[in-house]
Design a protein around this motif. Structure first.
Motif, PDB file in Angstrom:
ATOM      1  N   ALA A 267       0.862  -1.187   0.000  1.00  0.00           N
ATOM      2  CA  ALA A 267       0.000   0.000   0.000  1.00  0.00           C
ATOM      3  C   ALA A 267       0.895   1.233   0.000  1.00  0.00           C
ATOM      4  CB  ALA A 267      -0.915   0.013   1.224  1.00  0.00           C
ATOM      5  N   VAL A 268       0.348   2.333  -0.485  1.00  0.00           N
ATOM      6  CA  VAL A 268       1.109   3.592  -0.476  1.00  0.00           C
ATOM      7  C   VAL A 268       0.156   4.755  -0.263  1.00  0.00           C
ATOM      8  CG1 VAL A 268       1.012   3.775  -3.005  1.00  0.00           C
ATOM      9  CG2 VAL A 268       2.753   5.039  -1.734  1.00  0.00           C
ATOM     10  N   PHE A 269       0.566   5.653   0.626  1.00  0.00           N
ATOM     11  CA  PHE A 269      -0.154   6.901   0.860  1.00  0.00           C
ATOM     12  C   PHE A 269       0.666   8.018   0.225  1.00  0.00           C
ATOM     13  CE2 PHE A 269      -0.595  10.620   3.936  1.00  0.00           C
ATOM     14  CZ  PHE A 269      -1.708  11.139   3.301  1.00  0.00           C
ATOM     15  N   CYS A 270       0.047   8.782  -0.662  1.00  0.00           N
ATOM     16  CA  CYS A 270       0.739   9.853  -1.376  1.00  0.00           C
ATOM     17  C   CYS A 270       0.287  11.217  -0.850  1.00  0.00           C
ATOM     18  CB  CYS A 270       0.472   9.767  -2.872  1.00  0.00           C
ATOM     19  SG  CYS A 270       1.039   8.215  -3.614  1.00  0.00           S
ATOM     20  N   TYR A 271       1.210  12.157  -0.812  1.00  0.00           N
ATOM     21  CA  TYR A 271       0.940  13.450  -0.183  1.00  0.00           C
ATOM     22  C   TYR A 271      -0.085  14.288  -0.928  1.00  0.00           C
ATOM     23  CZ  TYR A 271       3.859  16.044  -3.554  1.00  0.00           C
ATOM     24  OH  TYR A 271       4.383  16.627  -4.685  1.00  0.00           O
ATOM     25  N   ASP A 273      -3.047  14.102  -4.613  1.00  0.00           N
ATOM     26  CA  ASP A 273      -3.669  13.246  -5.630  1.00  0.00           C
ATOM     27  C   ASP A 273      -2.847  13.165  -6.909  1.00  0.00           C
ATOM     28  OD1 ASP A 273      -5.773  12.632  -3.994  1.00  0.00           O
ATOM     29  OD2 ASP A 273      -7.188  14.037  -4.893  1.00  0.00           O
ATOM     30  N   SER A 274      -2.204  14.250  -7.296  1.00  0.00           N
ATOM     31  CA  SER A 274      -1.400  14.220  -8.515  1.00  0.00           C
ATOM     32  C   SER A 274      -0.281  13.198  -8.387  1.00  0.00           C
ATOM     33  CB  SER A 274      -0.831  15.612  -8.804  1.00  0.00           C
ATOM     34  OG  SER A 274      -1.858  16.537  -9.097  1.00  0.00           O
ATOM     35  N   ALA A 275       0.364  13.151  -7.225  1.00  0.00           N
ATOM     36  CA  ALA A 275       1.407  12.148  -6.985  1.00  0.00           C
ATOM     37  C   ALA A 275       0.801  10.747  -6.953  1.00  0.00           C
ATOM     38  CB  ALA A 275       2.131  12.448  -5.673  1.00  0.00           C
ATOM     39  N   ALA A 276      -0.374  10.621  -6.337  1.00  0.00           N
ATOM     40  CA  ALA A 276      -1.023   9.307  -6.247  1.00  0.00           C
ATOM     41  C   ALA A 276      -1.408   8.785  -7.627  1.00  0.00           C
ATOM     42  CB  ALA A 276      -2.260   9.399  -5.351  1.00  0.00           C
ATOM     43  N   LEU A 277      -1.884   9.652  -8.494  1.00  0.00           N
ATOM     44  CA  LEU A 277      -2.271   9.224  -9.836  1.00  0.00           C
ATOM     45  C   LEU A 277      -1.045   8.801 -10.656  1.00  0.00           C
ATOM     46  CD1 LEU A 277      -4.994  11.933 -10.594  1.00  0.00           C
ATOM     47  CD2 LEU A 277      -5.359   9.506 -10.087  1.00  0.00           C
ATOM     48  N   ALA A 278       0.074   9.500 -10.469  1.00  0.00           N
ATOM     49  CA  ALA A 278       1.311   9.104 -11.142  1.00  0.00           C
ATOM     50  C   ALA A 278       1.785   7.751 -10.621  1.00  0.00           C
ATOM     51  CB  ALA A 278       2.385  10.167 -10.930  1.00  0.00           C
ATOM     52  N   ALA A 279       1.675   7.551  -9.307  1.00  0.00           N
ATOM     53  CA  ALA A 279       2.068   6.274  -8.712  1.00  0.00           C
ATOM     54  C   ALA A 279       1.159   5.150  -9.198  1.00  0.00           C
ATOM     55  CB  ALA A 279       2.015   6.380  -7.185  1.00  0.00           C
ATOM     56  N   LEU A 280      -0.137   5.428  -9.318  1.00  0.00           N
ATOM     57  CA  LEU A 280      -1.089   4.428  -9.791  1.00  0.00           C
ATOM     58  C   LEU A 280      -0.758   3.994 -11.224  1.00  0.00           C
ATOM     59  CD1 LEU A 280      -4.915   4.541  -9.193  1.00  0.00           C
ATOM     60  CD2 LEU A 280      -4.017   3.951 -11.430  1.00  0.00           C
ATOM     61  N   ARG A 281      -0.481   4.955 -12.087  1.00  0.00           N
ATOM     62  CA  ARG A 281      -0.119   4.615 -13.471  1.00  0.00           C
ATOM     63  C   ARG A 281       1.161   3.789 -13.518  1.00  0.00           C
ATOM     64  NH1 ARG A 281      -1.880  10.016 -14.162  1.00  0.00           N
ATOM     65  NH2 ARG A 281       0.273  10.782 -14.082  1.00  0.00           N
ATOM     66  N   CYS A 282       2.098   4.116 -12.657  1.00  0.00           N
ATOM     67  CA  CYS A 282       3.360   3.375 -12.607  1.00  0.00           C
ATOM     68  C   CYS A 282       3.119   1.917 -12.215  1.00  0.00           C
ATOM     69  CB  CYS A 282       4.306   4.055 -11.620  1.00  0.00           C
ATOM     70  SG  CYS A 282       5.893   3.221 -11.403  1.00  0.00           S
ATOM     71  N   CYS A 283       2.253   1.700 -11.214  1.00  0.00           N
ATOM     72  CA  CYS A 283       1.952   0.337 -10.766  1.00  0.00           C
ATOM     73  C   CYS A 283       1.245  -0.465 -11.860  1.00  0.00           C
ATOM     74  CB  CYS A 283       1.104   0.386  -9.500  1.00  0.00           C
ATOM     75  SG  CYS A 283       1.994   0.996  -8.045  1.00  0.00           S
ATOM     76  N   LEU A 284       0.289   0.177 -12.533  1.00  0.00           N
ATOM     77  CA  LEU A 284      -0.425  -0.515 -13.609  1.00  0.00           C
ATOM     78  C   LEU A 284       0.532  -0.864 -14.751  1.00  0.00           C
ATOM     79  CD1 LEU A 284      -3.749   1.552 -13.726  1.00  0.00           C
ATOM     80  CD2 LEU A 284      -3.377  -0.691 -12.663  1.00  0.00           C
ATOM     81  N   ASP A 285       1.447   0.060 -15.078  1.00  0.00           N
ATOM     82  CA  ASP A 285       2.424  -0.195 -16.132  1.00  0.00           C
ATOM     83  C   ASP A 285       3.358  -1.347 -15.763  1.00  0.00           C
ATOM     84  OD1 ASP A 285       1.333   1.855 -17.572  1.00  0.00           O
ATOM     85  OD2 ASP A 285       2.907   3.315 -17.103  1.00  0.00           O
ATOM     86  N   ALA A 286       3.562  -1.545 -14.454  1.00  0.00           N
ATOM     87  CA  ALA A 286       4.435  -2.618 -13.990  1.00  0.00           C
ATOM     88  C   ALA A 286       3.697  -3.955 -13.911  1.00  0.00           C
ATOM     89  CB  ALA A 286       5.019  -2.262 -12.623  1.00  0.00           C
ATOM     90  N   GLY A 287       2.413  -3.950 -14.291  1.00  0.00           N
ATOM     91  CA  GLY A 287       1.647  -5.191 -14.288  1.00  0.00           C
ATOM     92  C   GLY A 287       0.998  -5.536 -12.968  1.00  0.00           C
ATOM     93  N   LEU A 288       0.983  -4.590 -12.034  1.00  0.00           N
ATOM     94  CA  LEU A 288       0.353  -4.842 -10.735  1.00  0.00           C
ATOM     95  C   LEU A 288      -1.138  -4.516 -10.803  1.00  0.00           C
ATOM     96  CD1 LEU A 288       3.022  -3.286  -8.336  1.00  0.00           C
ATOM     97  CD2 LEU A 288       2.678  -5.712  -8.874  1.00  0.00           C
ATOM     98  N   ARG A 289      -1.902  -5.216  -9.991  1.00  0.00           N
ATOM     99  CA  ARG A 289      -3.333  -4.951  -9.890  1.00  0.00           C
ATOM    100  C   ARG A 289      -3.581  -4.015  -8.717  1.00  0.00           C
ATOM    101  NH1 ARG A 289      -5.600 -10.596  -8.745  1.00  0.00           N
ATOM    102  NH2 ARG A 289      -3.728 -10.508  -7.409  1.00  0.00           N
ATOM    103  N   VAL A 290      -4.405  -3.006  -8.956  1.00  0.00           N
ATOM    104  CA  VAL A 290      -4.772  -2.054  -7.908  1.00  0.00           C
ATOM    105  C   VAL A 290      -6.271  -2.188  -7.658  1.00  0.00           C
ATOM    106  CG1 VAL A 290      -4.857   0.393  -7.268  1.00  0.00           C
ATOM    107  CG2 VAL A 290      -2.958  -0.443  -8.658  1.00  0.00           C
ATOM    108  N   PRO A 291      -6.696  -2.576  -6.440  1.00  0.00           N
ATOM    109  CA  PRO A 291      -5.923  -2.611  -5.201  1.00  0.00           C
ATOM    110  C   PRO A 291      -5.445  -4.002  -4.777  1.00  0.00           C
ATOM    111  CG  PRO A 291      -8.233  -2.710  -4.671  1.00  0.00           C
ATOM    112  CD  PRO A 291      -8.146  -2.702  -6.177  1.00  0.00           C
ATOM    113  N   GLU A 292      -5.670  -5.036  -5.585  1.00  0.00           N
ATOM    114  CA  GLU A 292      -5.373  -6.399  -5.120  1.00  0.00           C
ATOM    115  C   GLU A 292      -3.907  -6.559  -4.720  1.00  0.00           C
ATOM    116  OE1 GLU A 292      -8.982  -6.535  -7.708  1.00  0.00           O
ATOM    117  OE2 GLU A 292      -6.967  -5.620  -7.851  1.00  0.00           O
TER     118      GLU A 292
END
Length: 356
Positions: A267-271, A273-292
């Protein structure tokens, strides 16, 4: 021969200044008049008046000389009759005048504008930084009061306050200044407690520069929630964007570094929303499922948070109310002591942490 005893009474003020005060006419402020200052500074009363009112028509050297003379003579700004605020400048640091910051501060500005309209105040907007000659830029707007939104260097704020205008901070807190802030500490705690309640145990933090009050408080709330849950804060799970870094690039690089850990976060808490959305795209690009595989939460509840895939869990801040509160606090002054207002935040749970 025995020396005369010295008096225990404090020494009298400078005799020249005292004589000038005694001889001066007009309305006095703390015993010192505009005429007193003009005599001591060797300038006209009109020059002194323009300097004290922060008006145009003077060189900066003359203005500072007059203000220094006024301070030396003990001119008491706090006893001046408060001028009705008719013009207000909304000041945003140039570093916040970006696409990533706009969803937050544009809403704050809109709230300030609505409050000004209710009170019949003309609002002007200025985005500037240390290299822009900020005091001169503000002077051209000729405001009766200033609202500063976001982070500002203490030296810049000190230069602004030297002009004698009422000043309130929004989304920043600094000793000696009145301010309006979201409850950043409680927000960091709410988001982190939510992730803990979901059973996540390696909760990371992506934070901006900790010189910013709001970011520092959100990070403190994150650590406090971990401590309250009996979980040790792992420094390896904290990633900080450096000063001046592009937010989207910096957040993506921070998320990549966290995913490269031998034991990556769940899990990650971002300071924000803009940072959180960038982090979310990074995780999806890495093949991770959000939030599983990894849950992600942000802060501010900008419009893009609800529209992302999956929609982003975040902390809702009434940004327009924040701007309006800043204007109302300014109008309620002057304050004998700085006044700090804290606005509530609300956790909004969406699919990036809880699933559909």
């Amino acid at each position: 021969m025995e020396q005369p005893l010295k008096s225990d009474r404090p020494e009298a003020p400078d005799s020249t200044a005292a004589a000038a005060v005694a001889a001066a006419g007009g309305v006095t402020v703390g015993g010192v008049t505009v005429r007193t200052i003009a005599r001591a500074a060797g300038v006209s009363t009109g020059t002194v008046s323009r300097a004290l009112k922060n008006q145009t028509g003077l060189t900066e050297a003359t203005r500072q000389m007059v203000l220094a003379t006024a301070r030396r003579l003990g001119y008491d700004y706090t006893k001046l009759r408060p001028k009705r605020i008719r013009r207000l400048t909304f000041l945003l640091h140039r570093q916040h005048d970006t696409a990533a910051s706009s969803p937050f501060y544009s809403a704050v500005l809109h709230g300030a504008e609505q409050a000004c309209r209710r009170h019949g105040i003309v609002l002007s907007f200025l985005a500037a930084g240390p290299a822009d000659g900020l005091p001169d830029q503000v002077r051209m707007h000729a405001p009766d009061g200033i609202v500063c939104a976001g982070f500002f260097e203490p030296e810049l704020l000190s230069a602004l306050r030297a002009a004698g205008k009422p000043l309130v901070l929004i989304d920043m807190k600094l000793r000696g200044y009145s301010s309006v802030n979201p409850d950043n500490l409680a927000g960091g705690q709410l988001a982190t407690r939510h992730l803990i309640a979901l059973g996540r145990r390696r909760i990371a933090l992506i934070a901006g520069p900790l010189g910013h009050y709001s970011i520092r408080e959100r990070a403190r709330g994150y650590r406090q929630a971990l401590f309250d849950a009996g979980m040790l804060a792992d420094p390896a799970l904290e990633a900080h964007l450096p000063d001046g870094a592009d937010l989207d690039t910096g957040a993506r690089e921070a998320m990549q570094a966290l995913l490269a850990l031998p034991d990556r976060p769940d899990a990650v808490f971002c300071y924000n929303d803009s940072a959180a959305l960038a982090a979310l795209r990074c995780c999806l690009d890495a093949g991770l499922r959000v939030p599983e595989d990894i849950a992600i939460a942000g802060c501010d509840d900008i419009a893009g948070a609800q529209l992302s895939t999956p929609p982003l869990t975040t902390l809702r801040i009434d940004k327009q109310a924040l701007g309006a509160l800043g204007v109302e606090l300014l109008l309620a002054g002057p304050h004998d002591t700085p006044c700090d207002t804290v606005a509530p935040v609300e956790l909004v749970v969406r699919a990036s942490t809880a699933g559909p």
